[in-house]
Design a protein around this motif. Structure first.
Motif, mmCIF file in Angstrom:
data_model
loop_
_atom_site.group_PDB
_atom_site.id
_atom_site.type_symbol
_atom_site.label_atom_id
_atom_site.label_comp_id
_atom_site.label_asym_id
_atom_site.label_seq_id
_atom_site.Cartn_x
_atom_site.Cartn_y
_atom_site.Cartn_z
ATOM 1 N N HIS A 43 0.839 -1.202 0.000
ATOM 2 C CA HIS A 43 0.000 0.000 0.000
ATOM 3 C C HIS A 43 0.873 1.251 0.000
ATOM 4 O O HIS A 43 0.673 2.155 -0.816
ATOM 5 N N SER A 44 1.850 1.314 0.907
ATOM 6 C CA SER A 44 2.795 2.434 0.966
ATOM 7 C C SER A 44 3.830 2.130 2.036
ATOM 8 O O SER A 44 3.646 1.228 2.866
ATOM 9 N N GLU A 45 4.913 2.894 2.031
ATOM 10 C CA GLU A 45 5.955 2.730 3.052
ATOM 11 C C GLU A 45 5.387 2.978 4.451
ATOM 12 O O GLU A 45 5.629 2.215 5.385
ATOM 13 N N ALA A 46 4.617 4.069 4.604
ATOM 14 C CA ALA A 46 4.052 4.400 5.916
ATOM 15 C C ALA A 46 3.060 3.338 6.373
ATOM 16 O O ALA A 46 3.040 2.947 7.544
ATOM 17 N N ALA A 47 2.233 2.855 5.448
ATOM 18 C CA ALA A 47 1.266 1.808 5.788
ATOM 19 C C ALA A 47 1.984 0.539 6.225
ATOM 20 O O ALA A 47 1.553 -0.148 7.159
ATOM 21 N N GLY A 48 3.098 0.231 5.555
ATOM 22 C CA GLY A 48 3.873 -0.944 5.940
ATOM 23 C C GLY A 48 4.425 -0.832 7.344
ATOM 24 O O GLY A 48 4.428 -1.800 8.106
ATOM 25 N N GLN A 49 4.885 0.349 7.706
ATOM 26 C CA GLN A 49 5.413 0.552 9.050
ATOM 27 C C GLN A 49 4.317 0.413 10.102
ATOM 28 O O GLN A 49 4.511 -0.237 11.137
#
Length: 327
Positions: free
Chosen positions: A198-204
């Protein structure tokens, strides 16, 4: 044990990671999902040669290492900003999941008590790891463990495909999607994969949320052991068992978060670490794909799968509505 026996499988993981990155850049697909697809094709096409198995089996090690390194890109301030809210959601959704699965298993689908408990633990905490941990505490039969583990793996495979599509269709924000995946999907690998898809931030956020669920495995094992001990037919989990099943990469992750919060890492070092954990995730997900085997999924009993399906739909809808309201 010779390291040479791991080399062929490690070479395959590396080549798969490179191929996934190249395919992702060429056709515009997320490279982490491509990595899973490559492993899936090998396992369900020609099959995994015996000489590759030892090296491929290290994929869980690379996933844990990637999660630890990801801690360097986060700070305590960022986590605590919405940490209390996320923890509240995690505890609430775990409780709802376990109650829903137990209720459906016993009163609607007529499953054996222990099988229902294994399904509830797998859905509520951390997939197959929770199934195995709880099984040892409640003295579940081998066939019950096999059914529960196969059911969890079935829905791991389904949610890897479905969650990114739903997130895109609904236009979910990075935080909402990441926490949603972290509280409602089952196993750590698929959660990390769809989060970063989904996105880097979502992954975190997906990873942090999932780690907080994983860390509660000891409490759930103790709760189930206490319940079945009252019936005179349960076991007593030892400290050794609880420590063995505790996801130790959580400790490494927290250690790097503390170091990052103290300003130990320079911007250049954080960039290098971020690049490193992205490649480690690619290695891990190529291996993860080889664990999704259609022949094993076909052996999953329809009744346990239906119980978990209904639970997943209920919990996913409930947790998503809750997160949209809170964030």
């Amino acid at each position: 044990m010779s390291a040479d026996r791991f080399l062929p499988g490690l070479v395959f993981l590396c080549l798969g990671a490179l191929a996934a990155r190249a395919i992702g850049l060429t056709v515009g697909l997320n490279h982490l999902l491509v990595a899973i697809a490559l492993g899936f094709v090998l396992a369900n096409g020609p099959g995994v040669p015996d000489r590759l198995r030892p090296g491929i089996a290290t994929h869980k090690l690379w996933l844990g290492a990637g999660i630890v390194l990801m801690g360097a890109s986060l700070t305590l301030e960022a986590i605590l900003e919405v940490g209390a809210t996320v923890l509240f959601v995690v505890v609430l959704v775990i409780g709802v999941t376990i109650v829903v699965v137990e209720t459906l298993s016993r009163t609607v689908f007529g499953l054996a008590e222990r099988l229902g408990s294994l399904l509830a633990a797998g859905a509520g905490i951390c997939g197959v790891s929770a199934v195995v941990a709880v099984a040892g505490a409640i003295r579940a039969r081998e066939d019950q463990i096999a059914y529960a583990a196969a059911t969890v793996l079935l829905f791991d495979a389904i949610t890897i495909v479905v969650y990114p599509i739903v997130g895109e269709l609904l236009g979910l924000s990075d935080v909402v999607f990441g926490v949603w995946a972290g509280v409602s999907m089952f196993s750590t690998g698929p959660v990390v994969a769809v989060g970063f898809a989904h996105s880097e931030a979502a992954g975190q956020w997906a990873t942090m949320t999932k780690l907080s669920r994983n860390a509660l495995i000891g409490l759930v094992v103790l709760a189930y052991a206490s319940y079945y001990a009252q019936t005179g037919d349960g076991g007593r989990p030892s400290i050794r068992l609880l420590w063995a099943e505790f996801p130790k990469f959580v400790l490494g992750f927290l250690a790097l978060v503390v170091l990052a919060s103290a300003g130990v890492f320079s911007p250049a070092q954080q960039t290098a670490i971020e690049n490193a954990y992205n490649w480690l995730f690619l290695l891990a997900f190529v291996g993860l794909g080889t664990e999704i085997r259609l022949d094993e999924l076909r052996t999953t009993g329809i009744t346990p799968a239906l119980a978990v399906l209904v639970s997943l739909l209920v919990v996913s809808a409930f947790s998503l509505a809750l997160l949209v309201l809170l964030f």
